[in-house]
Each structure stands twice: as structure tokens, then as C-alpha cells.
Design an enzyme around this catalytic site. Sequence first.
Site, PDB file in Angstrom:
ATOM      1  N   ASP A 105       0.713  -1.242   0.027  1.00 31.67           N
ATOM      2  CA  ASP A 105      -0.063  -0.023   0.035  1.00 31.67           C
ATOM      3  C   ASP A 105       0.848   1.189  -0.088  1.00 31.67           C
ATOM      4  O   ASP A 105       1.913   1.229   0.864  1.00 31.67           O
ATOM      5  CB  ASP A 105      -1.028   0.110   1.231  1.00 31.67           C
ATOM      6  N   ASP A 131      -3.260   4.554  -2.457  1.00 25.76           N
ATOM      7  CA  ASP A 131      -4.378   5.103  -1.711  1.00 25.76           C
ATOM      8  C   ASP A 131      -4.702   6.411  -2.186  1.00 25.76           C
ATOM      9  O   ASP A 131      -3.738   7.288  -2.379  1.00 25.76           O
ATOM     10  CB  ASP A 131      -3.830   4.887  -0.260  1.00 25.76           C
ATOM     11  N   GLU A 142      -6.150   3.909  -6.257  1.00 29.75           N
ATOM     12  CA  GLU A 142      -7.534   4.107  -5.837  1.00 29.75           C
ATOM     13  C   GLU A 142      -7.858   5.512  -6.050  1.00 29.75           C
ATOM     14  O   GLU A 142      -7.198   6.497  -5.724  1.00 29.75           O
ATOM     15  CB  GLU A 142      -7.492   4.107  -4.441  1.00 29.75           C
ATOM     16  N   HIS A 144     -11.002  -3.343   2.682  1.00 26.58           N
ATOM     17  CA  HIS A 144     -10.880  -2.858   4.123  1.00 26.58           C
ATOM     18  C   HIS A 144     -11.816  -1.644   4.362  1.00 26.58           C
ATOM     19  O   HIS A 144     -12.237  -1.197   5.471  1.00 26.58           O
ATOM     20  CB  HIS A 144      -9.565  -2.505   4.303  1.00 26.58           C
ATOM     21  N   ASP A 145     -12.367  -0.948   3.247  1.00 25.24           N
ATOM     22  CA  ASP A 145     -13.212   0.161   3.446  1.00 25.24           C
ATOM     23  C   ASP A 145     -14.535   0.077   3.066  1.00 25.24           C
ATOM     24  O   ASP A 145     -15.644   1.009   3.017  1.00 25.24           O
ATOM     25  CB  ASP A 145     -12.757   1.309   2.335  1.00 25.24           C
TER      26      ASP A 145
END
Length: 559
Positions: free
Chosen positions: A106, A204, A258, A329-330
Site C-alpha cells: 500500500d 491510496d 485508488e 477494508h473500506d
Amino acid sequence: MITDGQSVDGAQWWKESVVYQVYPKSFNDTNGDGIGDLPGIIEKVDYLADLGVDVIWLNPVYASPMADNGYDIADYRAIHPAFGTMDDWERLLEELHDRDMRLIMDLVVNHTSDEHEWFIRSREGDPEYDEYYYWQDTDERPNNWESFFGGSAWSYDETRDEYYLHLFDEKQPDLNWRNEAVRQDVFEMMRWWLEKGIDGFRMDVINLISKTEGLPDDTVDGEMTGAEHFVSGPKFKAYLTELVTETVGNYDVMTVGEMIGVDAEEAQEYVGEDGLSMLIHFEHMGVDTGDDGKWDVATLDLLGLKRIITDWQETLADSGWNCLYLSNHDQPRAVSRFGHDEEFRRESAKMLATFLFTLQGTPFIYQGQEIGMTNTSFAESSQIRDVEARNFVENALDSDAYESYEEVRPIVESRSRDNTRTPMQWSDTRNAGFSEGEPWIGVNEDYETVNVEAARDDPESVWHYYRDLIDLREALDVFVYGEYDLLLPDHTEVFAYRRTLADDELIVVCNFFDSELSIDLPQLTGDETPELLIGNYEDTDAPAGDIDLRPYEARIYKR
């Protein structure tokens, strides 16, 4: 791959891969402190290999005060002690590579932690770091921008006596990408990780790194105040091109960006040659929300889902690639959100897996999805760990709309990010086999029946269905490279489509609801009886005329 005799233009290893996302804090704890760790992931590498996945996406394990579960990074080149050491990380990479699996990290570079050395020196007035962040010397908040976590995007810092920008938590100050020194420090850090042998990055909220010059007030009446000035800002494409040129463009790696508020047409600017491998978008995450956004829970709009998925499939067919996901995870657990997590948990989990693996793109499995893990419950607000959910509850109770937590609770249990952050359910033993200590977040109560051990012992489980889909995808190129054609575009309950590559053809049928119904699909009738490759009910007949579908039934036919 290329095992069925086809010649495919544009073949890439990351297109043929299946990605498994590991949220380290909740995956496997080996030292009893209630927090998952790197040795715990190493302990489960053979499990991941047995499942058949190719790439591990590792959520942040960097040094962090954990204000946002690791997305507030204090040191990009250090491992958080709760997760282990750099030696542990290097061993994990070695274990994965020994099994021909890859690792992507990440990358969080829109913001850092306020405990990062750069921010500490910036707030203290060090000239070298003075403009590493967005500071404003004013008597009140500089503009009307809002944080994604609720409230103003500005906080006052007493040390510097100025306001600083944070699009997320106040402990996550935004980096000033207009400063070339910031960009070069980020690129140097990325090259450092690439030289350590990683196989790519998941980036991210990468399209928030450019902000409008002058940071003006937002004048657009929209869901997110300020978005017109920081979502895919004026210099974002230039910054992204520079990032690719300076770093990942020089390595054979997988890059996943993302990006908030990006549609398929805009995505073409950012993926493909000289861009990223693929991007994570959010359009399909809005098909069960109302006009007020995430916390406005609505019924699934299947026609909306068809429109969005088809748009992305067709728009990127020749000029890019899709990232396929239903949970991470979101986001909440897919089977609770888009399926039925009680009576039809197994059937709907398999149906969603069928859907995930048969579109053109790279499938992403979030940990626990392969056993059909479900959303959790929060009897008390004190059980909530997600900063975004906590802020929502606080703001909701401060408004006139809700009088008690019990009124807000159903919304939180439907949408909180904590739903996918509960511990991985390995067995029916204490704490689901995750930890011998007290887990940092509560274990889902259904762990005694929904767990890895039970799933692997049951040949009809969701786990084995995932394994079969991975095998099919590896064996048949049409799963990966086939063209996409939507069938039954106006049907409000069934999502059906065709995938074709040379002489191979797949027909995919997914009933997204708990009703029993019949459909007429001419593509499955004719002189040649199609072969049923896989289905989520045992007694599925070959099609003859109308097709009768049971609740959440899914089928894949090959012609």
C-alpha cells in the site's frame, strides 16, 4: 497462462493474476497481543497458496500511531513494532516469491501522519520543510472544504500558529505536491521499496494529490464540499505521469490506483500504456445508497449496477484494464451487502464469486470473502473502532435526526468499515483462532460455523467454490481476455452476459435476489447444448427453453 491454445495481444502477468488482500491487523496474531502480525501472515502463506491466489496486497504495515489503522504513516521505511520487524517483512517476501506469488504494498502519499518527521519539522518552521504541507496563516478556517471523515478539512496547530489541511483525520495532514522536494522524496522512497523486490503498489486515494492553486472555497452544491478543487485536481495527470516515469515505469510491476470520483471515460487517461495497470473506482459502490451518500442505505439497484459495470467493461476493453472487487477494508462484507447473509449466505456468496471472476479484469478477494464472512454487530457504540463510523455516530446524534444510538445502529452495522476489519475466522476455537489474547476489535459471533477449518472440510463450501473458479480462470483464457457483451439489459433481477475469445464463449447468469424466476436466454438454446462449467446449486440441468433460477443462483456455461 495461455493454456488453451489462444494467442492474446496485450497479455500481462497481472491481468492473469488473482489478488488476495491482507489486512494485517486482523489476519493472524502469533504473539498474543490481539493484533495480527507479519509472522502471522508467514504462517498462513501455504493457506494462500492452496487457495490458488497469485498476488498479495498488503495493507499498510509501516510505522504509524494508528489514528487511521496504518493509513497515517510516520515512517515509510520502518515496520510498525506491533506487526514485527523488517526482517519479518523480508522473510514474508521471500516465502511468497518461493511459491511464485507476488507482493504489492500500500502506498499512502496524499498525506502522512502528523508524527512523521516531515510534519514535525514543518510545524517547527524548519525552512527545508516549510512547504511540505498546506499551511494557512489566517484567523479562521481558510476555506469551506470538508474532511472525508466529517467536519472541516482544516485544523489549527498551536506550535506553528497556523491552520493545516487534512482531507481525512486531523492526524493525517496532506502533503503539498506542488513542492518538487516533496515529490522527489516520495519517488526516492518508492524506488527504495521497488529495489527491495516488491511487485508493485496499490496507491491510496492517489487522485487527491493535486489541489487548486489558492485553495478557494467550493462553489458546487455536491455531496463533498471542496471536491471540485481536490478530486483529480488540475495537475494530477502531470504528477501521475511523473510518478510513473520516475518510479514504477522502470520495473515489471503491478500498479493499482485508488481514485475517488472517477468514471470509466476519465479512467482512460490514467491506465494503460505509460499509466497505471488498473484503478479502483467507486461507482458500483453507490448502487445501494441514496442521494445523501454512503450512510444513506438503499436497496440494490441492479439496473444501475449493470449500467456501471458495462460502461467500465466496454470503455476499458481496448485501452485499459479493470480492477474487480466487491469488498475491501473500506467497504462492508459483500455477502451482507449484495447477497443474503442468513438463509442464503452460501448461495449468495457463491453467486457473487461467480460474478467477480467472470468479468474482464483482475479479481480482488478480501480476506474472509472466500469463506463467506459476514457483517458484524455493534451493541454499543464503544465497540466501534472505525474513526469514520465514530464520527458519523457523533454527528448523527448531534443533529436533530436521531435521538439515540439504537436508531443509528442499523446504519453503522450496514456500512461501517469495521465490518471487514473483524478478525479472520480460522476455526471454531476461542477468538476464531485469530489470537490467544484479546483481539483489538471484536470477533464476529458467527465464527463457530463460518470459519476456514469448517469450509475446507466441506467440499460444497464457499471456499471450494472459490478454488474451482480460480482453477477455471487459470485454465481458460476467455475468462481473462474474452470480450464482454451484456445480455438481458432490462431485467431487474438477473445479471447475464457473454464472454467471447476466438471460438470460445461463456454465458454467465446471476440471480441477484432471493426470488425464484424463469428467463428466456436464446444464447443458451439451439443445436449445440452448452456445457455447464460450474453452478452454485448441485442439481442444475442443461438449458432447454426457459431457464428456471432459484434464489441467488449462478451458472457459467461454455459453448
